[in-house]
Design a protein around this motif. Structure first.
Motif, PDB file in Angstrom:
ATOM      1  N   PRO A   1      28.230 -15.417  60.054  1.00  0.00           N
ATOM      2  CA  PRO A   1      28.517 -14.577  61.218  1.00  0.00           C
ATOM      3  C   PRO A   1      29.035 -15.440  62.368  1.00  0.00           C
ATOM      4  O   PRO A   1      28.834 -16.658  62.371  1.00  0.00           O
ATOM      5  N   ARG A   2      29.703 -14.839  63.329  1.00  0.00           N
ATOM      6  CA  ARG A   2      30.294 -15.588  64.425  1.00  0.00           C
ATOM      7  C   ARG A   2      29.271 -16.076  65.439  1.00  0.00           C
ATOM      8  O   ARG A   2      29.357 -17.182  65.945  1.00  0.00           O
ATOM      9  N   SER A   3      28.288 -15.260  65.777  1.00  0.00           N
ATOM     10  CA  SER A   3      27.375 -15.617  66.863  1.00  0.00           C
ATOM     11  C   SER A   3      26.271 -16.560  66.403  1.00  0.00           C
ATOM     12  O   SER A   3      25.799 -16.496  65.268  1.00  0.00           O
ATOM     13  N   SER A   4      25.852 -17.427  67.322  1.00  0.00           N
ATOM     14  CA  SER A   4      24.749 -18.346  67.040  1.00  0.00           C
ATOM     15  C   SER A   4      23.486 -17.586  66.671  1.00  0.00           C
ATOM     16  O   SER A   4      22.774 -17.962  65.743  1.00  0.00           O
ATOM     17  N   GLN A   5      23.189 -16.512  67.384  1.00  0.00           N
ATOM     18  CA  GLN A   5      21.974 -15.751  67.115  1.00  0.00           C
ATOM     19  C   GLN A   5      21.972 -15.175  65.707  1.00  0.00           C
ATOM     20  O   GLN A   5      20.965 -15.210  65.022  1.00  0.00           O
ATOM     21  N   SER A   6      23.103 -14.654  65.260  1.00  0.00           N
ATOM     22  CA  SER A   6      23.184 -14.125  63.897  1.00  0.00           C
ATOM     23  C   SER A   6      22.980 -15.217  62.862  1.00  0.00           C
ATOM     24  O   SER A   6      22.324 -15.011  61.845  1.00  0.00           O
ATOM     25  N   ILE A   7      23.522 -16.395  63.125  1.00  0.00           N
ATOM     26  CA  ILE A   7      23.318 -17.520  62.206  1.00  0.00           C
ATOM     27  C   ILE A   7      21.844 -17.898  62.195  1.00  0.00           C
ATOM     28  O   ILE A   7      21.252 -18.080  61.135  1.00  0.00           O
ATOM     29  N   PHE A   8      21.215 -17.999  63.381  1.00  0.00           N
ATOM     30  CA  PHE A   8      19.791 -18.341  63.463  1.00  0.00           C
ATOM     31  C   PHE A   8      18.955 -17.387  62.628  1.00  0.00           C
ATOM     32  O   PHE A   8      17.997 -17.778  61.976  1.00  0.00           O
ATOM     33  N   ASN A   9      19.301 -16.109  62.655  1.00  0.00           N
ATOM     34  CA  ASN A   9      18.489 -15.083  61.997  1.00  0.00           C
ATOM     35  C   ASN A   9      18.730 -14.961  60.500  1.00  0.00           C
ATOM     36  O   ASN A   9      17.953 -14.309  59.817  1.00  0.00           O
ATOM     37  N   ASN A  10      19.803 -15.577  59.979  1.00  0.00           N
ATOM     38  CA  ASN A  10      20.174 -15.335  58.584  1.00  0.00           C
ATOM     39  C   ASN A  10      20.277 -16.565  57.697  1.00  0.00           C
ATOM     40  O   ASN A  10      20.632 -16.439  56.537  1.00  0.00           O
ATOM     41  N   ILE A  11      19.954 -17.732  58.204  1.00  0.00           N
ATOM     42  CA  ILE A  11      20.101 -18.958  57.421  1.00  0.00           C
ATOM     43  C   ILE A  11      18.732 -19.619  57.253  1.00  0.00           C
ATOM     44  O   ILE A  11      17.933 -19.668  58.180  1.00  0.00           O
ATOM     45  N   LYS A  12      18.477 -20.182  56.073  1.00  0.00           N
ATOM     46  CA  LYS A  12      17.213 -20.852  55.757  1.00  0.00           C
ATOM     47  C   LYS A  12      16.882 -21.930  56.798  1.00  0.00           C
ATOM     48  O   LYS A  12      17.735 -22.698  57.205  1.00  0.00           O
ATOM     49  N   THR A  13      15.618 -21.989  57.183  1.00  0.00           N
ATOM     50  CA  THR A  13      15.152 -22.957  58.172  1.00  0.00           C
ATOM     51  C   THR A  13      14.279 -24.013  57.519  1.00  0.00           C
ATOM     52  O   THR A  13      13.521 -23.718  56.627  1.00  0.00           O
ATOM     53  N   PHE A  14      14.376 -25.239  57.997  1.00  0.00           N
ATOM     54  CA  PHE A  14      13.380 -26.233  57.657  1.00  0.00           C
ATOM     55  C   PHE A  14      13.105 -27.051  58.901  1.00  0.00           C
ATOM     56  O   PHE A  14      13.898 -27.082  59.832  1.00  0.00           O
ATOM     57  N   GLU A  15      11.975 -27.666  58.975  1.00  0.00           N
ATOM     58  CA  GLU A  15      11.487 -28.235  60.227  1.00  0.00           C
ATOM     59  C   GLU A  15      11.805 -29.717  60.440  1.00  0.00           C
ATOM     60  O   GLU A  15      11.821 -30.180  61.557  1.00  0.00           O
ATOM     61  N   LEU A  16      12.010 -30.466  59.381  1.00  0.00           N
ATOM     62  CA  LEU A  16      12.085 -31.908  59.522  1.00  0.00           C
ATOM     63  C   LEU A  16      13.500 -32.401  59.780  1.00  0.00           C
ATOM     64  O   LEU A  16      14.348 -32.404  58.901  1.00  0.00           O
ATOM     65  N   GLU A  17      13.744 -32.806  61.012  1.00  0.00           N
ATOM     66  CA  GLU A  17      15.057 -33.321  61.389  1.00  0.00           C
ATOM     67  C   GLU A  17      15.448 -34.515  60.523  1.00  0.00           C
ATOM     68  O   GLU A  17      16.606 -34.680  60.163  1.00  0.00           O
ATOM     69  N   GLN A  18      14.499 -35.341  60.138  1.00  0.00           N
ATOM     70  CA  GLN A  18      14.812 -36.528  59.344  1.00  0.00           C
ATOM     71  C   GLN A  18      15.303 -36.172  57.950  1.00  0.00           C
ATOM     72  O   GLN A  18      15.855 -36.997  57.261  1.00  0.00           O
ATOM     73  N   ASP A  19      15.104 -34.915  57.520  1.00  0.00           N
ATOM     74  CA  ASP A  19      15.589 -34.468  56.221  1.00  0.00           C
ATOM     75  C   ASP A  19      16.972 -33.822  56.297  1.00  0.00           C
ATOM     76  O   ASP A  19      17.463 -33.306  55.304  1.00  0.00           O
TER      77      ASP A  19
END
Length: 87
Positions: free
Chosen positions: A17-35
């Motif tokens: 999707p074009r908007s950052s918010q839509s991307i935030f809501n629809n893409i897998k998240t993981f917490e570790l920046e080092q990964d």
């Protein structure tokens, strides 16, 4: 729009999707920046960049600087999350 443009004009077979918010809501998240791996999305609140490795990302900074490569955490920004499109 820069991140969605890059991914949507690649040969990867999917659209973001074009908007950052839509991307935030629809893409897998993981917490570790080092990964983080090249291609991951580095998210700062309402701003997103594409991780390119070596603690750097490419992003649309602003009208003055345009598309640029910066270090993660440039200008004191804090990462909200890292999103991975590819498993």
């Amino acid at each position: 729009g820069f991140v969605s443009y890059v991914y949507n004009n690649s040969n990867l077979g999917f659209k973001l999707p074009r908007s950052s918010q839509s991307i935030f809501n629809n893409i897998k998240t993981f917490e570790l920046e080092q990964d983080a791996r090249p291609g991951d999305l580095i998210c700062y609140g309402s701003h997103i960049g594409i991780y390119i490795g070596n603690n750097k990302l490419v992003h649309a900074m602003d009208e003055e600087h345009g598309i640029t490569v910066s270090r993660i955490g440039y200008n004191g920004k804090t990462i909200t999350t890292v999103r991975r499109i590819f498993g």
